[in-house]
Design a protein around this motif. Structure first.
Motif, PDB file in Angstrom:
ATOM      1  N   LEU A 145      17.512 -21.362  -1.111  1.00  0.00           N
ATOM      2  CA  LEU A 145      16.768 -20.532  -2.044  1.00  0.00           C
ATOM      3  C   LEU A 145      16.119 -19.367  -1.289  1.00  0.00           C
ATOM      4  N   ILE A 146      16.397 -18.133  -1.726  1.00  0.00           N
ATOM      5  CA  ILE A 146      15.820 -16.934  -1.104  1.00  0.00           C
ATOM      6  C   ILE A 146      14.855 -16.319  -2.114  1.00  0.00           C
ATOM      7  N   PRO A 147      13.544 -16.436  -1.878  1.00  0.00           N
ATOM      8  CA  PRO A 147      12.556 -15.959  -2.858  1.00  0.00           C
ATOM      9  C   PRO A 147      12.600 -14.438  -3.037  1.00  0.00           C
ATOM     10  N   VAL A 148      12.399 -13.988  -4.267  1.00  0.00           N
ATOM     11  CA  VAL A 148      12.244 -12.567  -4.582  1.00  0.00           C
ATOM     12  C   VAL A 148      11.034 -12.449  -5.515  1.00  0.00           C
ATOM     13  N   PRO A 149       9.825 -12.478  -4.959  1.00  0.00           N
ATOM     14  CA  PRO A 149       8.627 -12.422  -5.806  1.00  0.00           C
ATOM     15  C   PRO A 149       8.453 -11.051  -6.449  1.00  0.00           C
ATOM     16  N   VAL A 150       7.889 -11.044  -7.638  1.00  0.00           N
ATOM     17  CA  VAL A 150       7.595  -9.794  -8.346  1.00  0.00           C
ATOM     18  C   VAL A 150       6.085  -9.578  -8.334  1.00  0.00           C
ATOM     19  N   LYS A 151       5.673  -8.382  -7.918  1.00  0.00           N
ATOM     20  CA  LYS A 151       4.255  -8.059  -7.790  1.00  0.00           C
ATOM     21  C   LYS A 151       3.892  -6.863  -8.664  1.00  0.00           C
ATOM     22  N   ALA A 152       2.653  -6.893  -9.180  1.00  0.00           N
ATOM     23  CA  ALA A 152       2.072  -5.723  -9.852  1.00  0.00           C
ATOM     24  C   ALA A 152       1.028  -5.125  -8.918  1.00  0.00           C
ATOM     25  N   LEU A 153       1.012  -3.808  -8.788  1.00  0.00           N
ATOM     26  CA  LEU A 153       0.058  -3.126  -7.915  1.00  0.00           C
ATOM     27  C   LEU A 153      -0.647  -2.007  -8.668  1.00  0.00           C
ATOM     28  N   TRP A 154      -1.881  -1.735  -8.266  1.00  0.00           N
ATOM     29  CA  TRP A 154      -2.631  -0.604  -8.826  1.00  0.00           C
ATOM     30  C   TRP A 154      -3.673  -0.170  -7.793  1.00  0.00           C
TER      31      TRP A 154
END
Length: 299
Positions: A265-274
């Motif tokens: 399993l190769i993680p691909v996290p999704v992030k929100a930035l501001w």
């Protein structure tokens, strides 16, 4: 060197003459000569030598100039930030940045959800590379951005939205039926198969290469692309196996390709930035929630 010395030095480097520098920064020629002489006096070495009516930079000046250019680039960023702060941002406008992979399926769903309660907010969207998103948000040129991987930046706040991962998109008939029935494939089982490579400068591409090194697997990359949707399109046309994120794989045409779980399993996290120094508006917080919901519906 004082800032005025630096400004004159840079103008002479750009124009090659006192007269050209004077026109560029809108001062008199005697003023340029005087400031230049004062700079050389303070530094203790000569910056320019005259040759056929032009000022030729010395070795010391050529060494200084790249550092001066970086300084002016930073000053330009300060100017852009000042313009942004002066202009302000309407409460009825939302400036959204996203990596391309999140702009096909996730972003439209998020906007649709957002429109239910915020139909009066104007939305401006740009799809950029991750470094561009980070830079624009740090300069407050946008309100919120969405990308893959962890970001460390003192000027930005972030929120983890989703634990995506890489999957294997295989053209019909390219892999043995037993693997398709199993629903998963290992990196080792892809050895010798035509795999579409990802840009090594891309966060997901780096994760894939690291996983290959750890598994001691050498994949055959006959074609390399910069975007995940390019990899998916090539897989649709039977040109290779695409190793892409789950968000992009949501657009896969299951009549043309099979989507398999990838091992490891190769993680691909999704992030929100501001911007950290600017508390998120009601619209920003609402849009982040909608984006989170869209991810949950899709991934």
């Amino acid at each position: 060197m004082r800032l005025r010395h630096i400004e004159v030095f840079n103008a002479v480097m750009l124009t090659g003459s006192v007269s050209g520098a004077a026109r560029l920064i809108n001062v008199t020629q005697p003023a340029v000569s005087r400031i230049l002489q004062h700079a050389e006096l303070q530094l203790g070495f000569t910056l320019f030598q005259r040759s056929k009516g032009r000022l030729m930079p010395t070795a010391e000046a050529l060494t200084l100039h790249p550092h001066i250019e970086r300084l002016f680039s930073q000053l330009d960023e300060v100017q852009r930030l000042a313009v942004t702060l002066k202009a302000g941002n309407s409460a009825k406008e939302l400036r959204v940045l996203t990596v391309l992979a999140l702009s096909y399926e996730i972003l439209p769903r998020a906007i649709k959800l957002f429109r239910v309660k915020h139909a009066d907010v104007t939305i401006t969207v740009q799809a950029l590379h991750s470094p561009q998103i980070v830079s624009a948000l740090a300069l407050q040129e946008a309100d919120v951005g969405f990308l893959f991987s962890q970001v460390t930046h003192s000027a930005l706040a972030q929120e983890h939205l989703s634990d995506g991962h890489m999957v294997c998109v295989v053209p019909k008939g390219m892999l043995p039926s037993r693997l398709i029935k199993r629903g998963s494939v290992s990196l080792a089982e892809l050895s010798g198969q035509p795999v579409i490579g990802l840009d090594v400068m891309d966060p997901v591409g780096r994760s894939l290469n690291q996983a290959c090194r750890e598994a001691e697997v050498g994949l055959q990359f006959d074609i390399t692309v910069q975007t995940y949707h390019s990899a998916l399109a090539l897989a649709h046309h039977g040109l290779g196996i695409a190793l892409i994120d789950t968000c992009t794989a949501a657009s896969a045409d299951r009549t043309r390709v099979d989507v398999l779980t990838l091992d490891p399993l190769i993680p691909v996290p999704v992030k929100a930035l501001w911007p950290a120094g600017k508390p998120g508006s009601v619209a920003v917080r609402a849009f982040v929630r909608c984006f989170h919901q869209a991810l949950a519906q899709t991934v």
